[in-house]
Design a protein around this motif. Structure first.
Motif, PDB file in Angstrom:
ATOM      1  N   VAL A   1       2.467  10.061 -26.782  1.00  0.00           N
ATOM      2  CA  VAL A   1       2.988   8.946 -27.560  1.00  0.00           C
ATOM      3  C   VAL A   1       4.504   9.057 -27.583  1.00  0.00           C
ATOM      4  O   VAL A   1       5.046  10.071 -28.031  1.00  0.00           O
ATOM      5  N   VAL A   2       5.184   8.043 -27.049  1.00  0.00           N
ATOM      6  CA  VAL A   2       6.633   7.930 -27.114  1.00  0.00           C
ATOM      7  C   VAL A   2       6.967   6.497 -27.503  1.00  0.00           C
ATOM      8  O   VAL A   2       6.089   5.754 -27.933  1.00  0.00           O
ATOM      9  N   TRP A   3       8.206   6.067 -27.345  1.00  0.00           N
ATOM     10  CA  TRP A   3       8.656   4.785 -27.891  1.00  0.00           C
ATOM     11  C   TRP A   3       7.807   3.572 -27.509  1.00  0.00           C
ATOM     12  O   TRP A   3       7.671   2.679 -28.333  1.00  0.00           O
ATOM     13  N   PRO A   4       7.213   3.466 -26.287  1.00  0.00           N
ATOM     14  CA  PRO A   4       6.417   2.263 -26.062  1.00  0.00           C
ATOM     15  C   PRO A   4       5.001   2.360 -26.624  1.00  0.00           C
ATOM     16  O   PRO A   4       4.238   1.416 -26.539  1.00  0.00           O
ATOM     17  N   GLY A   5       4.625   3.523 -27.148  1.00  0.00           N
ATOM     18  CA  GLY A   5       3.274   3.713 -27.660  1.00  0.00           C
ATOM     19  C   GLY A   5       2.548   4.782 -26.867  1.00  0.00           C
ATOM     20  O   GLY A   5       3.136   5.795 -26.481  1.00  0.00           O
ATOM     21  N   ILE A   6       1.278   4.571 -26.588  1.00  0.00           N
ATOM     22  CA  ILE A   6       0.466   5.539 -25.850  1.00  0.00           C
ATOM     23  C   ILE A   6       0.808   5.421 -24.359  1.00  0.00           C
ATOM     24  O   ILE A   6       0.823   4.329 -23.811  1.00  0.00           O
TER      25      ILE A   6
END
Length: 92
Positions: A68-73
């Protein structure tokens, strides 16, 4: 970028033809976050899955790692995979 999906243009906010024309006139340096959103309808995700470029779990080599990072999964491309360079070339 549309809906936090790599290699897309938000057509509601930006005129695609003007954007392409601008990209041809200027020098630019893309800044790429390697985490590719698990957006199943996005070309960046579909092509990466077809080319099998995602980093795999050490415990189960058939399952790509999920993070999980800034755009989501996301999944991350394995830069050592033989298809990694063709993947990036196709995306850019």
């Amino acid at each position: 970028m549309y809906d936090f999906t790599d290699f897309t243009i938000d057509e509601l906010r930006y005129n695609v033809q003007q954007f392409k024309a601008l990209a041809q006139r200027i020098k630019w340096v893309p800044i790429v976050d390697a985490g590719v959103s698990m957006n199943y309808s996005a070309a960046s995700y579909q092509v990466g899955t077809e080319m099998d470029v995602w980093i795999k779990s050490v415990n189960n080599n058939s399952n790509p790692l999920i993070g999980v990072v800034w755009p989501g999964i996301v999944h991350w491309p394995d830069f050592f995979h033989p298809n990694a360079t063709p993947y990036w070339q196709q995306m850019f």
